[in-house]
Design a protein around this motif. Structure first.
Motif, short mmCIF file in Angstrom:
data_model
loop_
_atom_site.label_atom_id
_atom_site.label_comp_id
_atom_site.label_asym_id
_atom_site.label_seq_id
_atom_site.Cartn_x
_atom_site.Cartn_y
_atom_site.Cartn_z
N MET B 34 0.85 -1.19 0.00
CA MET B 34 0.00 0.00 0.00
C MET B 34 0.88 1.24 0.00
O MET B 34 1.87 1.30 0.72
N HIS B 35 0.51 2.21 -0.82
CA HIS B 35 1.23 3.49 -0.84
C HIS B 35 0.37 4.56 -0.17
O HIS B 35 -0.86 4.51 -0.21
N TRP B 36 1.04 5.57 0.37
CA TRP B 36 0.36 6.82 0.76
C TRP B 36 0.87 7.92 -0.18
O TRP B 36 2.07 8.07 -0.38
N VAL B 37 -0.08 8.67 -0.71
CA VAL B 37 0.20 9.75 -1.67
C VAL B 37 -0.56 10.98 -1.19
O VAL B 37 -1.69 10.86 -0.73
N ARG B 38 0.05 12.15 -1.32
CA ARG B 38 -0.69 13.35 -0.93
C ARG B 38 -0.71 14.37 -2.06
O ARG B 38 0.10 14.31 -2.98
N GLN B 39 -1.68 15.29 -1.97
CA GLN B 39 -1.83 16.33 -2.99
C GLN B 39 -2.24 17.63 -2.30
O GLN B 39 -3.35 17.75 -1.79
N ALA B 40 -1.32 18.58 -2.28
CA ALA B 40 -1.62 19.90 -1.72
C ALA B 40 -2.60 20.64 -2.65
O ALA B 40 -2.69 20.32 -3.84
N PRO B 41 -3.33 21.60 -2.13
CA PRO B 41 -4.34 22.31 -2.93
C PRO B 41 -3.74 22.89 -4.21
O PRO B 41 -2.75 23.63 -4.18
N GLN B 43 -1.98 21.51 -6.41
CA GLN B 43 -0.65 20.99 -6.73
C GLN B 43 -0.71 19.56 -7.26
O GLN B 43 -1.80 18.97 -7.37
N GLY B 44 0.46 19.00 -7.54
CA GLY B 44 0.54 17.65 -8.08
C GLY B 44 0.57 16.59 -6.99
O GLY B 44 0.42 16.87 -5.80
N LEU B 45 0.77 15.35 -7.45
CA LEU B 45 0.81 14.20 -6.56
C LEU B 45 2.21 14.04 -5.97
O LEU B 45 3.21 14.23 -6.67
N GLU B 46 2.26 13.65 -4.70
CA GLU B 46 3.54 13.46 -4.02
C GLU B 46 3.53 12.12 -3.29
O GLU B 46 2.65 11.89 -2.44
N TRP B 47 4.50 11.27 -3.58
CA TRP B 47 4.60 9.97 -2.93
C TRP B 47 5.21 10.13 -1.56
O TRP B 47 6.21 10.82 -1.37
N MET B 48 4.58 9.47 -0.57
CA MET B 48 5.04 9.60 0.80
C MET B 48 5.71 8.34 1.31
O MET B 48 6.73 8.39 2.02
N GLY B 49 5.13 7.18 1.00
CA GLY B 49 5.70 5.97 1.55
C GLY B 49 4.91 4.75 1.12
O GLY B 49 3.85 4.83 0.50
N TRP B 50 5.45 3.57 1.47
CA TRP B 50 4.86 2.28 1.08
C TRP B 50 5.01 1.30 2.22
O TRP B 50 5.98 1.37 2.99
N ILE B 51 4.04 0.40 2.35
CA ILE B 51 4.12 -0.64 3.35
C ILE B 51 3.68 -1.97 2.75
O ILE B 51 2.74 -2.02 1.95
N ASN B 52 4.37 -3.03 3.11
CA ASN B 52 3.91 -4.38 2.82
C ASN B 52 2.83 -4.68 3.85
O ASN B 52 3.12 -4.81 5.04
N ALA B 53 1.58 -4.76 3.39
CA ALA B 53 0.47 -4.87 4.34
C ALA B 53 0.55 -6.16 5.15
O ALA B 53 -0.02 -6.25 6.24
#
Lengths: 111, 118
Positions: B34-41, B43-53
């Protein structure tokens, strides 16, 4: 790790074809066939359109196609429709300290 | 079908922490990352991190300098993202996503708006 470089905007008339470029480096796009493309309409979550450079998930029209040459990947939309107007992002796995990176995004306008 | 349902919007003060949850259903939870991705108002997409669930192994972006903690609860088929030492620059929509073929992101949660304001 810097974002992959995309043109800020691309436009085309209905029925035409457009191509969006995504330029990276030999640490990401150039070294791995792990490029994906996403479509995002305003206020919505992105949707996967292409993975592994040129593979379409089930349900994505074959008007969308992907390719790669060297450090640059491309998304081509053929037979442009009004509903294709959206923001598009590329992404790639990387060998840098940040293992995944998105592109800067491209706004597609259907004239 | 795959569903990723995130917790609701949050308003936090600078310096605080926020924890966002993501309940997964419709597939075998512990065989996907699973990835976490964020998007500021605006703005573009920014990758934050990944976890093996399944086993909890993680990778995250050095940009966050250890402020991000991603965890998994396999019994609840839920993953969590905690971001600490918040500043106004962390105001964004945070997306929980599933890692698909070829390191793609094949499913997205509905997004959680985190607003950081004094």
């Amino acid at each position: 790790q810097s974002a992959l470089t995309q043109p800020a905007s691309v436009s085309g008339s209905p029925g035409q074809s457009i191509t969006i470029s995504c330029t990276g480096t030999s640490s990401d796009v150039g070294s791995f066939n792990l490029v994906s493309w996403y479509q995002q309409h305003p206020g919505k979550a992105p949707k996967l359109m292409i993975y592994g450079v040129n593979n379409r998930p089930s349900g994505v029209p074959n008007r969308f196609s992907g390719s790669k040459s060297g450090n640059t990947a491309s998304l081509t939309i053929s037979g442009l429709l009004a509903e294709d107007e959206a923001d598009y992002y590329c992404s790639s796995y990387t060998s840098s300290s940040t293992p995944y990176v998105f592109g800067t995004g491209t706004k597609v306008t259907v004239l | 079908q795959v569903q990723l349902v995130q917790s609701g919007a949050e308003v936090k003060k600078p310096g605080a922490s926020v924890k966002v949850s993501c309940k997964a259903s419709g597939y075998t939870f512990n065989i996907y990352g699973m990835h976490w991705v964020r998007q500021a108002p605006g703005q573009g997409l920014e990758w934050m991190g990944w976890i093996n669930a399944g086993d909890g192994n993680t990778r995250d972006s050095p940009k966050f300098k250890g402020r991000v903690t991603i965890t998994t609860d396999t019994s609840a088929t839920t993953i969590y993202m905690e971001l600490g030492s918040l500043t106004s620059e962390d105001t964004a929509v945070y997306y929980c996503t599933r890692s698909g073929d070829s390191w793609s992101v094949d499913n997205w949660g509905q997004g959680t708006l985190v607003t950081v304001s004094s």
